[in-house]
Design an enzyme around this catalytic site. Sequence first.
Site, PDB file in Angstrom:
ATOM      1  N   ARG A 139       0.864  -1.194   0.000  1.00 38.21           N
ATOM      2  CA  ARG A 139       0.000   0.000   0.000  1.00 38.21           C
ATOM      3  C   ARG A 139       0.891   1.231   0.000  1.00 38.21           C
ATOM      4  O   ARG A 139       1.755   1.373   0.863  1.00 38.21           O
ATOM      5  CB  ARG A 139      -0.906   0.025   1.226  1.00 38.21           C
ATOM      6  CG  ARG A 139      -2.154   0.921   1.022  1.00 38.21           C
ATOM      7  CD  ARG A 139      -2.973   1.057   2.291  1.00 38.21           C
ATOM      8  NE  ARG A 139      -2.239   1.801   3.281  1.00 38.21           N
ATOM      9  CZ  ARG A 139      -2.192   1.508   4.580  1.00 38.21           C
ATOM     10  NH1 ARG A 139      -2.849   0.490   5.062  1.00 38.21           N
ATOM     11  NH2 ARG A 139      -1.476   2.236   5.414  1.00 38.21           N
ATOM     12  N   GLU A 159       4.468   7.208   2.804  1.00 42.83           N
ATOM     13  CA  GLU A 159       5.319   6.030   2.982  1.00 42.83           C
ATOM     14  C   GLU A 159       4.815   4.918   2.073  1.00 42.83           C
ATOM     15  O   GLU A 159       3.709   4.997   1.518  1.00 42.83           O
ATOM     16  CB  GLU A 159       5.297   5.552   4.441  1.00 42.83           C
ATOM     17  CG  GLU A 159       3.933   5.053   4.876  1.00 42.83           C
ATOM     18  CD  GLU A 159       3.963   4.151   6.108  1.00 42.83           C
ATOM     19  OE1 GLU A 159       5.026   3.612   6.451  1.00 42.83           O
ATOM     20  OE2 GLU A 159       2.895   3.973   6.720  1.00 42.83           O
ATOM     21  N   ASN A 161       4.182   0.764   2.223  1.00 38.12           N
ATOM     22  CA  ASN A 161       4.092  -0.359   3.159  1.00 38.12           C
ATOM     23  C   ASN A 161       4.305  -1.680   2.440  1.00 38.12           C
ATOM     24  O   ASN A 161       3.653  -1.950   1.432  1.00 38.12           O
ATOM     25  CB  ASN A 161       2.698  -0.388   3.800  1.00 38.12           C
ATOM     26  CG  ASN A 161       2.401   0.888   4.573  1.00 38.12           C
ATOM     27  OD1 ASN A 161       2.887   1.076   5.687  1.00 38.12           O
ATOM     28  ND2 ASN A 161       1.626   1.782   3.979  1.00 38.12           N
ATOM     29  N   SER A 166      -2.834  -2.958   5.876  1.00 42.52           N
ATOM     30  CA  SER A 166      -4.176  -3.336   6.326  1.00 42.52           C
ATOM     31  C   SER A 166      -5.267  -2.391   5.839  1.00 42.52           C
ATOM     32  O   SER A 166      -5.001  -1.427   5.126  1.00 42.52           O
ATOM     33  CB  SER A 166      -4.198  -3.444   7.848  1.00 42.52           C
ATOM     34  OG  SER A 166      -3.755  -2.248   8.406  1.00 42.52           O
ATOM     35  N   LYS A 340      11.785   3.107   6.222  1.00 45.98           N
ATOM     36  CA  LYS A 340      11.790   4.536   5.864  1.00 45.98           C
ATOM     37  C   LYS A 340      13.167   4.961   5.358  1.00 45.98           C
ATOM     38  O   LYS A 340      13.287   5.888   4.567  1.00 45.98           O
ATOM     39  CB  LYS A 340      11.364   5.383   7.059  1.00 45.98           C
ATOM     40  CG  LYS A 340       9.840   5.568   7.100  1.00 45.98           C
ATOM     41  CD  LYS A 340       9.140   4.969   8.189  1.00 45.98           C
ATOM     42  CE  LYS A 340       7.651   5.141   8.102  1.00 45.98           C
ATOM     43  NZ  LYS A 340       6.931   4.044   8.725  1.00 45.98           N
ATOM     44  N   LYS A 418      11.316  10.403  11.422  1.00 43.00           N
ATOM     45  CA  LYS A 418      10.713   9.063  11.471  1.00 43.00           C
ATOM     46  C   LYS A 418      11.764   8.001  11.764  1.00 43.00           C
ATOM     47  O   LYS A 418      12.801   7.962  11.117  1.00 43.00           O
ATOM     48  CB  LYS A 418      10.079   8.718  10.118  1.00 43.00           C
ATOM     49  CG  LYS A 418       9.026   9.682   9.650  1.00 43.00           C
ATOM     50  CD  LYS A 418       8.348   9.119   8.409  1.00 43.00           C
ATOM     51  CE  LYS A 418       7.384  10.121   7.821  1.00 43.00           C
ATOM     52  NZ  LYS A 418       6.632   9.547   6.706  1.00 43.00           N
ATOM     53  N   GLU A 422       6.663   0.781  12.021  1.00 37.54           N
ATOM     54  CA  GLU A 422       5.360   0.808  11.349  1.00 37.54           C
ATOM     55  C   GLU A 422       4.275   0.890  12.400  1.00 37.54           C
ATOM     56  O   GLU A 422       4.516   0.611  13.561  1.00 37.54           O
ATOM     57  CB  GLU A 422       5.162  -0.488  10.541  1.00 37.54           C
ATOM     58  CG  GLU A 422       6.224  -0.759   9.512  1.00 37.54           C
ATOM     59  CD  GLU A 422       6.292   0.307   8.450  1.00 37.54           C
ATOM     60  OE1 GLU A 422       5.246   0.890   8.124  1.00 37.54           O
ATOM     61  OE2 GLU A 422       7.397   0.591   7.968  1.00 37.54           O
ATOM     62  N   GLY A 423       3.076   1.261  11.965  1.00 38.62           N
ATOM     63  CA  GLY A 423       1.927   1.127  12.842  1.00 38.62           C
ATOM     64  C   GLY A 423       1.523   2.383  13.577  1.00 38.62           C
ATOM     65  O   GLY A 423       0.581   2.374  14.359  1.00 38.62           O
ATOM     66  N   ARG A 511      -8.103   7.319   4.826  1.00 37.89           N
ATOM     67  CA  ARG A 511      -8.239   7.528   6.271  1.00 37.89           C
ATOM     68  C   ARG A 511      -8.255   9.029   6.505  1.00 37.89           C
ATOM     69  O   ARG A 511      -7.463   9.759   5.904  1.00 37.89           O
ATOM     70  CB  ARG A 511      -7.049   6.920   7.011  1.00 37.89           C
ATOM     71  CG  ARG A 511      -7.058   5.412   7.027  1.00 37.89           C
ATOM     72  CD  ARG A 511      -5.727   4.877   7.499  1.00 37.89           C
ATOM     73  NE  ARG A 511      -4.657   5.261   6.604  1.00 37.89           N
ATOM     74  CZ  ARG A 511      -3.371   5.073   6.852  1.00 37.89           C
ATOM     75  NH1 ARG A 511      -2.984   4.528   7.973  1.00 37.89           N
ATOM     76  NH2 ARG A 511      -2.455   5.447   5.979  1.00 37.89           N
TER      77      ARG A 511
HETATM   78  P1  ADP Z   1       3.717   4.707  10.087  1.00 35.01           P
HETATM   79  O1  ADP Z   1       4.575   3.636   9.519  1.00 35.01           O
HETATM   80  O2  ADP Z   1       3.802   4.817  11.552  1.00 35.01           O
HETATM   81  O3  ADP Z   1       2.315   4.636   9.549  1.00 35.01           O
HETATM   82  P2  ADP Z   1       3.964   7.146   8.492  1.00 35.01           P
HETATM   83  O4  ADP Z   1       5.156   7.513   7.703  1.00 35.01           O
HETATM   84  O5  ADP Z   1       2.788   6.679   7.707  1.00 35.01           O
HETATM   85  O6  ADP Z   1       4.396   6.068   9.571  1.00 35.01           O
HETATM   86  O7  ADP Z   1       3.545   8.366   9.386  1.00 35.01           O
HETATM   87  C1  ADP Z   1       2.403   8.340  10.235  1.00 35.01           C
HETATM   88  C2  ADP Z   1       1.489   9.505   9.947  1.00 35.01           C
HETATM   89  O8  ADP Z   1       2.191  10.738  10.105  1.00 35.01           O
HETATM   90  C3  ADP Z   1       0.943   9.546   8.528  1.00 35.01           C
HETATM   91  O9  ADP Z   1      -0.215   8.764   8.409  1.00 35.01           O
HETATM   92  C4  ADP Z   1       0.676  11.042   8.329  1.00 35.01           C
HETATM   93  O10 ADP Z   1      -0.579  11.394   8.891  1.00 35.01           O
HETATM   94  C5  ADP Z   1       1.763  11.700   9.159  1.00 35.01           C
HETATM   95  N1  ADP Z   1       2.919  12.031   8.281  1.00 35.01           N
HETATM   96  C6  ADP Z   1       3.963  11.234   7.986  1.00 35.01           C
HETATM   97  N2  ADP Z   1       4.816  11.851   7.144  1.00 35.01           N
HETATM   98  C7  ADP Z   1       4.318  13.073   6.902  1.00 35.01           C
HETATM   99  C8  ADP Z   1       4.745  14.201   6.119  1.00 35.01           C
HETATM  100  N3  ADP Z   1       5.885  14.189   5.415  1.00 35.01           N
HETATM  101  N4  ADP Z   1       3.956  15.299   6.098  1.00 35.01           N
HETATM  102  C9  ADP Z   1       2.808  15.338   6.806  1.00 35.01           C
HETATM  103  N5  ADP Z   1       2.353  14.315   7.570  1.00 35.01           N
HETATM  104  C10 ADP Z   1       3.098  13.195   7.630  1.00 35.01           C
HETATM  105 MG    MG Z   2       1.562   5.048   7.738  1.00 35.45          MG
END
Ligand code: ADP
Ligand code: MG
Length: 537
Positions: A139, A159, A161, A166, A340, A418, A422-423, A511
């Site tokens: 995803r 990101e 996945n 899920s 990441k 970051k 994950e999660g 979401r």
């Molecule tokens: P995880 O693996 O924990 O899901 P993500 O990279 O998806 O990590 O980050 C979690 C959340 O943080 C994302 O769903 C988004 O809402 C927010 N986020 C992550 N990166 C960015 C970014 N570059 N700009 C704005 N919001 C972000």
């Molecule tokens: Mg995420």
Amino acid sequence: MASTAFDYSQWPPSLTDDQIGALTQHATTYVLSHGLTYLPPSATQPPSPSSVIHAPISLLPSPIPRSLFERAQQLQSSYNILYARVAMDDDFLDKVMGAVEGVGKADEFVGTLWRGWKAIRDEGIVQARLQPLHLGLFRSDYLLHTGGEDGTISLKQVEFNTISSSFGPLSERAAAMHRYLYALTNYYGVLPWLKSENFPLNDTTARLAEGLAEAHKAYGVPGAYVLFVVQPNERNVFDQRWLEYELLEKHFICVVRQTFEELASSATLDADTRILRLAIAPALSLSGSESSLEISTVYFRAGYVPSDYPTTTHYATRFTLERSRAIKCPTIPLQLAGGKKVQEFLSRPGVVEQFIRDTDARDIVTGAKDLRETWMSMWSLDDPNPPVAPADHAIQQCTDEPRGTTYARALADSLVLKPQREGGGNNVYKQDIPPFLETLPMQDREAWIAMQLILPPQGVGSYLIRAGGSTPGGNKTVRSETVSELGIFGWALFSCETGVRERGDAGWLVRTKGVESNEGGVAAGFSVLDSVVLVDR
Ligand code: ADP
Ligand code: MG
């Protein structure tokens, strides 16, 4: 099509309290009866559940420009191929994620997975011949970005996945719920965009099950089972069960679900063939008499966070599965490819171009340049010479400037840090970054990346309904200012010998979260399940 261009500040359209009340009743009843549900919170889940609650949902779909939605779908094939090729490049993964040269030095979880994989590789070439195929159910997550030139809105990747991607089946049901509300009420005619041709189809369950079924077929033993590796006390079981039902009903494939704990005593490998078998109570087998099942495909809905491995036995079990002849979704290298740090590394000059080449244009519509257009700037925290323009040395500045200086604060406001997790719930945002960096030991920096923040459209809202049971006395629908994250599913079955068989655009997910939250996880309680209404700007 509406005659005027879509304007984000029009969203959400106004609804009266009576209309909101009626839509809420229709929505919650629909989702409870169509399995858009979780098991209720409880310390331990009973083996045979007796009640459910509905997932958090939005009352209206969220507007996404049609051209960007279509672009995200086109990009998916390129992303499937990119991540398949990364997973097959041992040298690259050793360098980026390994425990000798890469992130695995600074991150114990990544290091342990990498060392397990390396040990299996060192056992010799035989392993690769026994099962060269990897399966990825992917995803790719995006936010809309308004920070570009001339005020245009673009699509930016959050990101990618590669493990336990899920909410496919539940998001299909969220889209169906919005179509139902439209069919039933016409959404009271509140906006011309709310009409059936602007609700795109979502067939995620069938498409993801197709990926699992292709792997099962490639394994070549029709009576074998697919193993779902699950977390103990999982509440998001229905999202997984819908895939099981689809596998059984459409593909005649049976699924067995076990935790790492259960697998530690049930799983065995044949010494020569490396066939993976599970010892089970005969009542759990198809015939009612078998006491062991051959496994064709291992689908991980666990194993992506350190807490899934509380003991070394849990890791040992993961490595037993990795060593087996069953097809893994994902293999350890494919899981590592979703780090990441890999995302940041690919963005360095010339790197993605090593994986997606001009000659690929025969098979995929979007090339390396198009993938790059979906990326924000990313930096490594430990690189003394970041390969980016000097004006972008934001991290360097945050670290070097005394905490709280205007410059460092302004830079931090445009960033998120970051780790390799994950999660949800692991990132560090904006003004939390300078004090966090002060306490982060130098040797741990390699485990983190910095990413420029995406700037979603502002002033957009939605009507959100929290998870069932969270509001005493019934559901309360709250109007909030929101941000929506689009996820596009895809799958790939691949090996160095056979190349990549893939399916881009295997459905999608939206979401939506309140603007006050930086994070976006549904299971983590930050956001609601939503769907798309296509708009033209
Ligand atoms: P995880 O693996 O924990 O899901 P993500 O990279 O998806 O990590 O980050 C979690 C959340 O943080 C994302 O769903 C988004 O809402 C927010 N986020 C992550 N990166 C960015 C970014 N570059 N700009 C704005 N919001 C972000
Ligand atoms: Mg995420």
